[in-house]
Design a protein around this motif. Structure first.
Motif, PDB file in Angstrom:
ATOM      1  N   THR A 218       0.824  -1.291   0.033  1.00 52.34           N
ATOM      2  CA  THR A 218      -0.043  -0.011   0.038  1.00 52.34           C
ATOM      3  C   THR A 218       0.800   1.321  -0.092  1.00 52.34           C
ATOM      4  OG1 THR A 218      -1.790  -1.265   1.236  1.00 52.34           O
ATOM      5  CG2 THR A 218      -1.888   1.152   1.062  1.00 52.34           C
ATOM      6  N   LEU A 221       2.375   2.180  -3.296  1.00 54.79           N
ATOM      7  CA  LEU A 221       1.637   2.865  -4.177  1.00 54.79           C
ATOM      8  C   LEU A 221       1.530   4.525  -4.057  1.00 54.79           C
ATOM      9  CD1 LEU A 221      -1.591   0.358  -4.131  1.00 54.79           C
ATOM     10  CD2 LEU A 221       0.139   0.955  -6.223  1.00 54.79           C
ATOM     11  N   TRP A 222       1.949   4.753  -2.885  1.00 52.76           N
ATOM     12  CA  TRP A 222       1.668   6.426  -2.655  1.00 52.76           C
ATOM     13  C   TRP A 222       3.116   6.960  -2.479  1.00 52.76           C
ATOM     14  CZ3 TRP A 222      -2.847   8.957  -1.961  1.00 52.76           C
ATOM     15  CH2 TRP A 222      -3.821   8.117  -2.165  1.00 52.76           C
ATOM     16  N   CYS A 223       4.462   6.426  -2.209  1.00 46.28           N
ATOM     17  CA  CYS A 223       5.566   6.849  -1.965  1.00 46.28           C
ATOM     18  C   CYS A 223       6.578   6.469  -2.894  1.00 46.28           C
ATOM     19  CB  CYS A 223       6.102   6.493  -0.634  1.00 46.28           C
ATOM     20  SG  CYS A 223       4.900   6.682   0.757  1.00 46.28           S
ATOM     21  N   LEU A 236       0.332   2.574   8.462  1.00 48.03           N
ATOM     22  CA  LEU A 236      -0.629   1.698   7.858  1.00 48.03           C
ATOM     23  C   LEU A 236      -0.928   0.448   8.670  1.00 48.03           C
ATOM     24  CD1 LEU A 236      -0.072   2.310   4.040  1.00 48.03           C
ATOM     25  CD2 LEU A 236      -2.117   3.229   5.489  1.00 48.03           C
ATOM     26  N   PHE A 266      -7.380  -1.035   2.878  1.00 44.76           N
ATOM     27  CA  PHE A 266      -6.349   0.061   2.629  1.00 44.76           C
ATOM     28  C   PHE A 266      -5.666  -0.134   1.157  1.00 44.76           C
ATOM     29  CE2 PHE A 266      -5.399   0.565   7.303  1.00 44.76           C
ATOM     30  CZ  PHE A 266      -6.721   1.012   7.553  1.00 44.76           C
ATOM     31  N   PHE A 267      -5.126  -1.548   0.968  1.00 41.26           N
ATOM     32  CA  PHE A 267      -4.597  -1.923  -0.279  1.00 41.26           C
ATOM     33  C   PHE A 267      -5.439  -1.593  -1.381  1.00 41.26           C
ATOM     34  CE2 PHE A 267      -3.859  -5.054  -3.435  1.00 41.26           C
ATOM     35  CZ  PHE A 267      -2.420  -4.713  -4.061  1.00 41.26           C
ATOM     36  N   SER A 270      -6.094   1.967  -2.163  1.00 40.12           N
ATOM     37  CA  SER A 270      -4.973   2.634  -2.817  1.00 40.12           C
ATOM     38  C   SER A 270      -4.574   2.290  -4.136  1.00 40.12           C
ATOM     39  CB  SER A 270      -3.886   2.399  -1.843  1.00 40.12           C
ATOM     40  OG  SER A 270      -3.763   2.926  -0.518  1.00 40.12           O
ATOM     41  N   SER A 274      -4.952   5.909  -5.831  1.00 40.44           N
ATOM     42  CA  SER A 274      -3.761   6.678  -5.667  1.00 40.44           C
ATOM     43  C   SER A 274      -3.407   7.474  -6.821  1.00 40.44           C
ATOM     44  CB  SER A 274      -2.616   5.564  -5.497  1.00 40.44           C
ATOM     45  OG  SER A 274      -1.228   6.266  -5.581  1.00 40.44           O
ATOM     46  N   GLY A 278      -2.271   4.465  -8.952  1.00 34.95           N
ATOM     47  CA  GLY A 278      -3.471   3.964  -8.727  1.00 34.95           C
ATOM     48  C   GLY A 278      -4.134   3.628 -10.285  1.00 34.95           C
TER      49      GLY A 278
END
Length: 297
Positions: A218, A221-223, A236, A266-267, A270, A274, A278
């Motif tokens: 997860t 996907l954001w960082c 998370l 959450f995953f 995202s 995202s 995403g």
């Protein structure tokens, strides 16, 4: 309003077993979030699954020799996992077999040996306990093991952050400048085994792996920076642990499974939303590219 808030968020943790379960899950979230990021970035996620299943023969041998002694069962699982990690590393370096294939081969051998040994036990061993754990049955000794494991993992990441960073993203360069890449690699695998053993009581070896991998995937996907990914994965994992325990209490679900369900939510959210990595973001970017291309035709 305040009463409803207290009943939902605070009341469940008035019980000692709920407090123990929450503390254990939070400790494992710290170490699991850190290790999971390395496993995901190094494409070792499925190797973590192989390590988790290779603990079985160690549990069976310990039961045959020492009986139903919890420390002996944990020690047996730890030894079996370390042998799998060391054996796969040696096979990949001394033969032409790649590391993923060596992990898969040893996993099958160890798992088959474990099932065979279990059939020789004088009493039936409840595998569900080791596969899925019992987070609400965490004892003080389990808390000590989780705390020591989490502390050791954090110390290793702080003390050897640069080596872990280089080995994760550019192992060839790390070795070229004199880094001990093989030692770092085996150290990560050994810490993974130790954390899986610590998660036996809390989450079990199957669901415990989800606590390591789902927050890391997860966060990925954001960082785009390693440090931020580590921090977000830990956050998370902790948030999913709290949400999962609350869900299990109010909905009457198994706690370990509820934690994994929250982390899975959450995953999936995202993976869809995202903005950069995403599915929705990719789709919107594709639409913008098509409109831009049409504008110049």
């Amino acid at each position: 309003m305040l009463t409803s808030f207290s009943d939902f968020f605070i009341a469940p943790f008035r019980y000692g077993f709920m407090q123990h379960g929450l503390i254990s899950a939070l400790l494992l979230s710290l170490s699991g979030g850190l290790l999971g990021c390395v496993l995901v970035l190094r494409r070792l996620a499925l190797m973590g699954d192989a390590l988790s299943h290779s603990l079985l023969p160690g549990i069976a041998v310990a039961w045959l020799i020492f009986g139903p002694s919890t420390p002996a069962l944990f020690a047996g699982a730890l030894i079996a996992g370390l042998l799998t990690a060391l054996g796969s590393a040696l096979l990949s370096r001394l033969t032409r077999v790649k590391e993923d294939a060596s992990f898969g081969s040893l996993f099958i051998i160890f798992f088959g040996a474990g099932v065979a040994l279990l059939s020789r036990l004088p009493t039936r061993l409840n595998l569900a306990h080791f596969l899925f754990g019992s987070i609400l049955g965490v004892s003080p000794s389990d808390l000590k093991l989780a705390g020591a494991t989490s502390a050791l993992t954090l110390i290793v990441f702080v003390g050897f952050y640069r080596s872990i960073l280089l080995e994760t993203f550019d192992p060839v360069f790390h070795r070229a400048i004199g880094g001990r890449g093989g030692l770092v690699h085996f150290g990560i695998l050994a810490l993974t085994v130790l954390n899986l053993v610590a998660a036996l009581q809390t989450m079990g070896i199957v669901l415990g792996l989800g606590l390591f991998l789902l927050p890391a995937v997860t966060a990925y996907l954001w960082c785009d920076r390693f440090g931020r990914m580590l921090a977000l994965a830990v956050a998370l994992a902790m948030a999913g642990s709290v949400a999962g325990i609350l869900l299990s209490y109010h909905a009457g679900l198994a706690s370990g499974a509820a934690i994994v369900m929250c982390l899975g939510a959450f995953f999936l959210a995202s993976a869809l939303f995202s903005p950069t990595h995403g599915a929705a973001g990719k789709f919107l970017s594709w639409i913008r590219d098509r409109r831009h291309a049409a504008h110049f035709q």
